[in-house]
Motif scaffolding. Structure first.
Motif, PDB file in Angstrom:
ATOM      1  N   GLY A  92       0.764  -1.229   0.000  1.00 17.32           N
ATOM      2  CA  GLY A  92       0.000   0.000   0.000  1.00 17.32           C
ATOM      3  C   GLY A  92       0.800   1.288   0.000  1.00 17.32           C
ATOM      4  N   TRP A  93       2.033   1.211   0.466  1.00 16.08           N
ATOM      5  CA  TRP A  93       2.834   2.430   0.611  1.00 16.08           C
ATOM      6  C   TRP A  93       4.260   2.244   0.103  1.00 16.08           C
ATOM      7  N   PRO A  94       4.426   1.730  -1.108  1.00 15.01           N
ATOM      8  CA  PRO A  94       5.793   1.524  -1.610  1.00 15.01           C
ATOM      9  C   PRO A  94       6.540   2.834  -1.862  1.00 15.01           C
ATOM     10  N   GLU A  95       5.815   3.910  -2.074  1.00 19.90           N
ATOM     11  CA  GLU A  95       6.451   5.192  -2.364  1.00 19.90           C
ATOM     12  C   GLU A  95       6.819   5.968  -1.105  1.00 19.90           C
ATOM     13  N   ASP A  96       6.343   5.531   0.038  1.00 17.73           N
ATOM     14  CA  ASP A  96       6.666   6.233   1.272  1.00 17.73           C
ATOM     15  C   ASP A  96       8.164   6.093   1.558  1.00 17.73           C
ATOM     16  N   SER A  97       8.766   7.167   1.980  1.00 18.17           N
ATOM     17  CA  SER A  97      10.223   7.186   2.151  1.00 18.17           C
ATOM     18  C   SER A  97      10.723   6.230   3.233  1.00 18.17           C
ATOM     19  N   ASP A  98       9.882   5.844   4.173  1.00 21.09           N
ATOM     20  CA  ASP A  98      10.333   4.958   5.247  1.00 21.09           C
ATOM     21  C   ASP A  98      10.001   3.481   5.027  1.00 21.09           C
ATOM     22  N   THR A  99       9.256   3.175   3.983  1.00 23.54           N
ATOM     23  CA  THR A  99       8.810   1.792   3.794  1.00 23.54           C
ATOM     24  C   THR A  99       9.977   0.841   3.561  1.00 23.54           C
ATOM     25  N   LEU A 100      10.860   1.178   2.660  1.00 24.65           N
ATOM     26  CA  LEU A 100      11.962   0.268   2.350  1.00 24.65           C
ATOM     27  C   LEU A 100      12.846   0.031   3.571  1.00 24.65           C
ATOM     28  N   SER A 101      13.169   1.060   4.309  1.00 20.86           N
ATOM     29  CA  SER A 101      14.029   0.863   5.491  1.00 20.86           C
ATOM     30  C   SER A 101      13.316   0.020   6.550  1.00 20.86           C
ATOM     31  N   LEU A 102      12.014   0.204   6.701  1.00 17.12           N
ATOM     32  CA  LEU A 102      11.255  -0.618   7.641  1.00 17.12           C
ATOM     33  C   LEU A 102      11.295  -2.087   7.220  1.00 17.12           C
ATOM     34  N   LEU A 103      11.095  -2.346   5.933  1.00 18.50           N
ATOM     35  CA  LEU A 103      11.104  -3.723   5.445  1.00 18.50           C
ATOM     36  C   LEU A 103      12.484  -4.359   5.562  1.00 18.50           C
ATOM     37  N   ARG A 104      13.514  -3.595   5.249  1.00 13.72           N
ATOM     38  CA  ARG A 104      14.882  -4.123   5.414  1.00 13.72           C
ATOM     39  C   ARG A 104      15.145  -4.501   6.866  1.00 13.72           C
ATOM     40  N   ASP A 105      14.733  -3.625   7.763  1.00 13.03           N
ATOM     41  CA  ASP A 105      14.919  -3.907   9.184  1.00 13.03           C
ATOM     42  C   ASP A 105      14.202  -5.191   9.584  1.00 13.03           C
ATOM     43  N   ARG A 106      12.973  -5.352   9.146  1.00 12.85           N
ATOM     44  CA  ARG A 106      12.209  -6.552   9.505  1.00 12.85           C
ATOM     45  C   ARG A 106      12.791  -7.799   8.850  1.00 12.85           C
ATOM     46  N   ALA A 107      13.366  -7.662   7.662  1.00 14.56           N
ATOM     47  CA  ALA A 107      13.973  -8.807   6.972  1.00 14.56           C
ATOM     48  C   ALA A 107      15.154  -9.360   7.751  1.00 14.56           C
ATOM     49  N   VAL A 108      15.793  -8.512   8.505  1.00 14.63           N
ATOM     50  CA  VAL A 108      16.973  -8.929   9.265  1.00 14.63           C
ATOM     51  C   VAL A 108      16.664  -9.130  10.747  1.00 14.63           C
ATOM     52  N   ASN A 109      15.863  -8.267  11.317  1.00 13.58           N
ATOM     53  CA  ASN A 109      15.769  -8.194  12.773  1.00 13.58           C
ATOM     54  C   ASN A 109      14.496  -8.733  13.402  1.00 13.58           C
ATOM     55  N   ASP A 110      13.482  -9.084  12.616  1.00 13.04           N
ATOM     56  CA  ASP A 110      12.299  -9.630  13.266  1.00 13.04           C
ATOM     57  C   ASP A 110      12.641 -10.974  13.884  1.00 13.04           C
ATOM     58  N   GLU A 111      12.060 -11.264  15.020  1.00 11.62           N
ATOM     59  CA  GLU A 111      12.384 -12.502  15.724  1.00 11.62           C
ATOM     60  C   GLU A 111      11.773 -13.742  15.083  1.00 11.62           C
ATOM     61  N   ASP A 112      10.807 -13.556  14.189  1.00  7.47           N
ATOM     62  CA  ASP A 112      10.112 -14.709  13.618  1.00  7.47           C
ATOM     63  C   ASP A 112      10.357 -14.836  12.116  1.00  7.47           C
ATOM     64  N   GLY A 113      10.678 -16.055  11.693  1.00  6.45           N
ATOM     65  CA  GLY A 113      10.969 -16.343  10.298  1.00  6.45           C
ATOM     66  C   GLY A 113       9.888 -15.938   9.310  1.00  6.45           C
ATOM     67  N   PRO A 114       8.609 -16.214   9.580  1.00  9.27           N
ATOM     68  CA  PRO A 114       7.586 -15.832   8.603  1.00  9.27           C
ATOM     69  C   PRO A 114       7.542 -14.320   8.326  1.00  9.27           C
ATOM     70  N   VAL A 115       7.846 -13.525   9.324  1.00 11.35           N
ATOM     71  CA  VAL A 115       7.870 -12.071   9.122  1.00 11.35           C
ATOM     72  C   VAL A 115       9.093 -11.689   8.298  1.00 11.35           C
ATOM     73  N   ARG A 116      10.245 -12.262   8.636  1.00 11.95           N
ATOM     74  CA  ARG A 116      11.460 -11.983   7.854  1.00 11.95           C
ATOM     75  C   ARG A 116      11.268 -12.421   6.409  1.00 11.95           C
ATOM     76  N   ARG A 117      10.641 -13.572   6.219  1.00 14.32           N
ATOM     77  CA  ARG A 117      10.391 -14.067   4.853  1.00 14.32           C
ATOM     78  C   ARG A 117       9.510 -13.095   4.073  1.00 14.32           C
ATOM     79  N   ALA A 118       8.427 -12.634   4.680  1.00 13.56           N
ATOM     80  CA  ALA A 118       7.538 -11.687   4.006  1.00 13.56           C
ATOM     81  C   ALA A 118       8.276 -10.399   3.666  1.00 13.56           C
ATOM     82  N   ALA A 119       9.129  -9.942   4.568  1.00 13.50           N
ATOM     83  CA  ALA A 119       9.892  -8.718   4.316  1.00 13.50           C
ATOM     84  C   ALA A 119      10.909  -8.926   3.197  1.00 13.50           C
ATOM     85  N   VAL A 120      11.580 -10.068   3.189  1.00 12.65           N
ATOM     86  CA  VAL A 120      12.528 -10.391   2.108  1.00 12.65           C
ATOM     87  C   VAL A 120      11.802 -10.400   0.765  1.00 12.65           C
TER      88      VAL A 120
END
Length: 183
Positions: free
Chosen positions: A107-135
């Motif tokens: 919904g918000w791919p153009e928002d300036s903070d979306t990519l950094s939020l997703l990168r953070d979750r791809a690496v730092n979320d404690e649960d694999g399914p969340v990291r997978r979705a972010a990746v």
């Protein structure tokens, strides 16, 4: 069934609102959340009711349904993105965080903070399914970004979860078929 069969009955919405807030069973509250969001999106109280369930329902699937409903039904509302970001970072349930990650990415791919939020979750979320979705979201939404391939390589080599590693391998193979840096 009540929402589909009697949407014009004046008591239907109040009955469903009551079930959203007060039913003791999570699956009933979840069904009521979905019915209210689908059947009464123009009602002035629907969004506030759903926001309340996103933040306060004790049951993860109810919060997940409310996250999805708010993201789909009210993407233009000024508070929707901040609510979703909060759930990405702070919900205790991985399925809610994953739904919020997917909603923010879509919904918000153009928002300036979306990519950094997703990168953070791809690496730092404690649960694999969340990291997978972010990746997957980063690979699909930002293939041209100069850091996407390095993030995927890192997840291939360093993620502890095989599903995350597999998603990263698949993303690299599909998006960068001529890259030979996975050795």
């Amino acid at each position: 069934a009540v929402a589909q069969g009697w949407p014009e009955d004046s008591d239907t919405l109040s009955l469903l609102r009551d079930r959203v807030a007060n039913d003791e069973d999570g699956p009933v509250r979840q069904a009521a959340v979905e019915a209210v969001a689908r059947g009464w999106p123009e009602d002035s109280d629907t969004l506030s009711l759903l926001r309340d369930r996103v933040a306060n329902d004790e049951d993860g699937p109810v919060r997940q349904a409310a996250v999805q409903a708010v993201a789909q039904g009210w993407p233009e509302d000024s508070d929707t993105l901040s609510l979703l970001r909060d759930r990405v970072a702070n919900d205790e349930n991985w399925a809610v965080r994953r739904a919020a990650v997917q909603a923010v990415a879509q919904g918000w791919p153009e928002d300036s903070d979306t990519l950094s939020l997703l990168r953070d979750r791809a690496v730092n979320d404690e649960d694999g399914p969340v990291r997978r979705a972010a990746v997957q979201a980063v690979a699909q939404g930002w293939p041209e970004d100069s850091d996407t391939l390095s993030l995927l390589r890192d997840r291939v080599a360093n993620d502890e979860n095989e599903d995350v590693r597999r998603a990263a391998v698949q993303a690299v193979a599909q998006g960068w078929p001529n890259d030979h840096g996975l050795t």
